[in-house]
Design an enzyme around this catalytic site. Structure first.
Site, PDB file in Angstrom:
ATOM      1  N   LYS A  78       0.862  -1.191   0.000  1.00 24.43           N
ATOM      2  CA  LYS A  78       0.000   0.000   0.000  1.00 24.43           C
ATOM      3  C   LYS A  78       0.898   1.241   0.000  1.00 24.43           C
ATOM      4  O   LYS A  78       1.978   1.232   0.615  1.00 24.43           O
ATOM      5  CB  LYS A  78      -0.875  -0.055   1.262  1.00 24.43           C
ATOM      6  CG  LYS A  78      -1.932   1.010   1.368  1.00 24.43           C
ATOM      7  CD  LYS A  78      -2.810   0.720   2.575  1.00 24.43           C
ATOM      8  CE  LYS A  78      -3.906   1.748   2.779  1.00 24.43           C
ATOM      9  NZ  LYS A  78      -4.783   1.403   3.916  1.00 24.43           N
ATOM     10  N   SER A 153      -9.598   1.359   2.960  1.00 28.85           N
ATOM     11  CA  SER A 153      -8.791   2.153   2.063  1.00 28.85           C
ATOM     12  C   SER A 153      -7.780   1.353   1.247  1.00 28.85           C
ATOM     13  O   SER A 153      -7.306   1.862   0.238  1.00 28.85           O
ATOM     14  CB  SER A 153      -8.047   3.222   2.866  1.00 28.85           C
ATOM     15  OG  SER A 153      -7.198   2.627   3.818  1.00 28.85           O
ATOM     16  N   SER A 177      -9.662  -1.137   6.919  1.00 25.53           N
ATOM     17  CA  SER A 177      -9.091  -0.940   5.588  1.00 25.53           C
ATOM     18  C   SER A 177      -8.420  -2.152   4.945  1.00 25.53           C
ATOM     19  O   SER A 177      -8.094  -2.107   3.765  1.00 25.53           O
ATOM     20  CB  SER A 177      -8.084   0.202   5.621  1.00 25.53           C
ATOM     21  OG  SER A 177      -8.768   1.406   5.551  1.00 25.53           O
TER      22      SER A 177
HETATM   23  N1  GLN Z   1     -13.057   3.541   6.652  1.00 24.53           N
HETATM   24  C1  GLN Z   1     -12.381   3.824   7.852  1.00 24.53           C
HETATM   25  C2  GLN Z   1     -11.945   5.268   7.887  1.00 24.53           C
HETATM   26  O1  GLN Z   1     -12.118   5.931   6.933  1.00 24.53           O
HETATM   27  C3  GLN Z   1     -11.203   2.906   8.028  1.00 24.53           C
HETATM   28  C4  GLN Z   1     -10.030   3.300   7.249  1.00 24.53           C
HETATM   29  C5  GLN Z   1      -8.792   2.489   7.582  1.00 24.53           C
HETATM   30  O2  GLN Z   1      -8.868   1.411   8.158  1.00 24.53           O
HETATM   31  N2  GLN Z   1      -7.647   3.037   7.235  1.00 24.53           N
HETATM   32  O3  GLN Z   1     -11.433   5.740   8.852  1.00 24.53           O
END
Ligand code: GLN
Length: 489
Positions: A78, A153, A177
Site C-alpha cells: 500500500k 482504504s 481498511s
Molecule cells: N473507513 C475507515 C476510515 O475511513 C477505516 C479506514 C482504515 O482502516 N484506514 O477511517
C-alpha cells in the site's frame, strides 16, 4: 488440499524451486499484466527494483543456495508503507514526489527474505475512506465488476490480489481498511493485534489504531505472511516484545469443541444476502465440531462514534507535519511561511482529509475536549471490557465484515456519515486492539463477493487463521472467480 485452496505462495515457491519458471520471467509476466490492467490498482511501479530482486533470487536458486519461502514472490505494498528511494504518496497530492530515506520494518523484513516489490498500490488518501475513491488518481476497480468499488482504504492491494496482478499485498487497517476491501474483492484480509506487526515506517493515520497486515488469496497465505512480518521491533515502542507467532503450524490444529460466539448486534441492519452465507458458515463450523452460541454485545453500538472522534483527533495531530517545508508538494506563490503552509495544505489535501483534520481539531479544542474526546476515550474502555468479557466465554466471534457488498462506483452521498456507517462491523476490532480476519464466504445476486469476519482475543492470530483455514478446506468454495484475469499460473 487443492492447489487453489493452498494459495499461491507455496505454489509459486515450488515452481521457482523446480525451475519451471525463473523469477525474472515470472516478475515480467506480472509487470506486463499490470500494464495491461484497467483496475487502476497501482499508483506506481518499481520495475527496476523488481527485476533486480528477481535476478538476485534466480542467482541464489541456480547456485543451490537455500532461499526463504517468500523469495521471488511478486507482491505489492500500500502506498502509505515507506519504501526507501521509492515514491510513497498515500494517494495524496501533498506527498507527490516524496521518496522516503528508509524502509518500513514490515517491508524491510520481506525485502530481506527476497520478496519482489512490483509497485505501490492505490488507496484512499491517507487511508481515510471505505471505497478507495478518495485517491488523487481515482479509485481502484473491483475485478469482479469494474462498475463497483474495491472498498477501502487498501483497495488497490485487494484489487491487485483478486485480479492476479500481485501474489499478495500488504495493507494497513485503522478501522477496516484491510478487511472490508478483502471482503468486497473476494479475498482474505488479516488485521493483526495492535502491537504485533511493527508500525515503523507506516505513515500514521490514527497511531492508536493502525496496523499493517496481509491481503491474500487464502488463509494459508495470510499465515505465511503474518509469521514473517509479526514480532518485536525496537523501532516501534508499541510492538510487543514477547510475541513470536507460529500461525502456520497451527493451521493443522483441530477445531472440535471450539466455542464460536455470535454477537447479535453485529447483524442488525445487515443485508439479507450478506447474512445468509454467514449463517451457512455457522452450520459448516458445527459440522466440524464447533459450538455456536448467540449472545448480546450491546456496547458495540457505541463504537462508530467513538472511533470517528478518536481517529480524527489522532489524524489532526499526525497530519500536522505535512506543511510543504520538508516533504512533497509545495504551493508555488506565497508571501511568507504562514501563507506557504496554509496554501500548501489547502491545495495538497483532498476534501475528506481536510474534513477529518477539522473534526479532529474541533474535538480536541478547549471546551469540546471533555464533551467529545474524553468521553470517547472513556467509552473506548467500556467497549474493550465488553470484548474481554466475551473472550472469557468464546474462543472466537463470527460476524459480517460489512452490512452490504461493494457499493457502485461514483455513487454520490448526501453526507459523509452515510459512508462512515458502512464501517460499523469493522471499527470495533481496532478500537479494542484485537485481531480480525475477513474470509470470503459467498456471492450476492449481482455476483459480488461476500465476506465473513472472525475475531479473536489479543494475540490469537494463530487461532483465527486456523478457523478461517478450516472453513476454506471444508467448503468447496472457490474464492477467486477472477482466475481468468491477470497472471495465470
Ligand atoms: N473507513 C475507515 C476510515 O475511513 C477505516 C479506514 C482504515 O482502516 N484506514 O477511517
Amino acid at each position: 488440499m487443492s492447489a487453489q485452496k493452498r494459495g499461491i505462495i507455496k505454489r509459486v515457491n515450488s515452481m521457482l524451486a523446480k525451475k519451471e519458471i525463473s523469477c525474472k520471467e515470472l516478475t515480467q509476466k506480472y509487470l506486463d499484466e499490470i500494464k495491461k490492467s484497467e483496475l487502476n490498482a497501482y499508483i506506481s511501479l518499481s520495475e527496476d527494483e523488481a527485476m533486480a530482486s528477481a535476478e538476485n533470487v534466480d542467482k541464489k536458486i541456480s547456485s543451490g543456495e537455500e532461499v526463504d519461502v517468500l523469495a521471488g514472490i511478486p507482491m505489492t505494498l500500500k502506498d502509505n508503507i515507506s519504501t526507501s528511494g521509492i515514491e510513497t504518496t498515500c494517494a495524496s497530492k501533498i506527498l507527490r514526489g516524496y521518496r522516503p530515506i528508509y524502509d518500513a520494518s514490515a517491508w524491510k523484513t520481506l525485502k530481506d527474505k527476497g520478496a519482489v516489490l512490483l509497485g505501490k498500490t492505490n488507496m484512499d488518501e491517507f487511508a481515510m475512506g471505505s471505497s478507495c475513491e478518495n485517491s488523487c488518481i481515482g479509485g481502484a476497480k473491483n475485478p469482479h465488476n469494474t462498475g463497483y468499488v474495491t472498498g477501502g482504504s487498501s483497495g488497490g492491494g485487494a484489487s491487485a490480489v483478486a485480479g492476479n496482478i500481485a501474489a499478495y499485498a500488504l495493507g494497513s487497517d485503522t478501522g477496516g481498511s484491510i478487511r472490508q476491501p478483502a471482503s468486497f474483492c473476494g479475498i482474505v484480509g488479516l488485521k493483526p493485534t495492535y502491537g504485533s506487526v511493527s508500525r515503523y515506517g507506516l505513515i500514521a493515520y490514527g497511531s492508536g489504531f493502525d496496523q499493517i497486515g496481509p491481503l491474500t488469496q487464502t488463509a494459508e497465505d495470510a499465515s505465511i505472511i503474518f509469521d514473517a512480518i509479526a514480532g518485536y521491533d525496537p523501532m516501534d515502542s508499541t510492538s510487543n516484545p514477547n510475541y513470536e507467532p507460529n500461525s502456520y503450524e497451527s493451521l493443522n490444529n483441530d477445531i472440535k469443541g471450539l466455542k464460536i460466539g455470535i454477537p447479535k448486534e453485529y447483524y442488525d441492519g445487515v443485508d439479507e444476502e450478506v447474512r445468509k452465507p454467514i449463517e451457512e458458515a455457522m452450520k459448516v463450523y458445527e459440522s466440524l465440531g464447533a459450538k455456536i452460541e448467540h449472545f448480546s454485545l450491546p456496547e458495540v453500538k457505541y463504537t462508530l462514534p467513538v472511533y470517528y472522534i478518536l481517529v480524527c483527533a489522532e489524524a489532526a495531530s499526525n497530519l500536522a507535519r505535512f506543511d510543504g517545508v520538508r516533504y512533497g508538494y509545495r504551493t508555488e506563490h506565497y508571501k511568507d511561511i504562514n501563507e506557504m503552509m496554509c496554501k500548501t495544505r489547502s491545495e495538497g489535501f483532498g476534501a475528506e482529509v481536510k474534513r477529518r483534520i477539522l473534526l479532529g481539531n474541533y474535538v480536541l479544542s478547549s471546551g469540546y475536549y471533555d464533551a467529545y474526546y474524553k468521553k470517547a476515550q472513556n467509552l473506548r474502555k467500556v467497549i474493550m471490557s465488553a470484548f474481554y468479557e466475551a473472550f472469557k466465554k468464546y474462543d472466537v466471534l463470527l460476524t459480517p465484515v460489512s452490512p452490504t457488498t461493494a457499493f457502485p462506483a461514483n455513487k454520490s452521498y448526501s453526507n459523509p456519515q452515510e459512508i462512515y456507517l458502512a464501517d460499523i462491523c469493522t471499527v470495533p476490532v481496532n478500537t479494542v486492539g484485537i485481531p480480525g480476519i475477513s474470509v470470503p464466504c459467498g456471492f450476492d445476486s449481482k455476483g459480488l463477493p461476500i465476506g465473513m469476519q472472525i475475531l479473536g482475543d489479543k494475540f490469537s492470530e494463530s487461532k483465527i487463521l486456523n478457523v478461517a483455514h478450516k472453513y476454506e478446506i471444508a467448503t468447496d468454495y472457490v474464492n477467486n472467480k477472477c482466475l481468468d484475469m491477470g497472471v495465470r499460473l
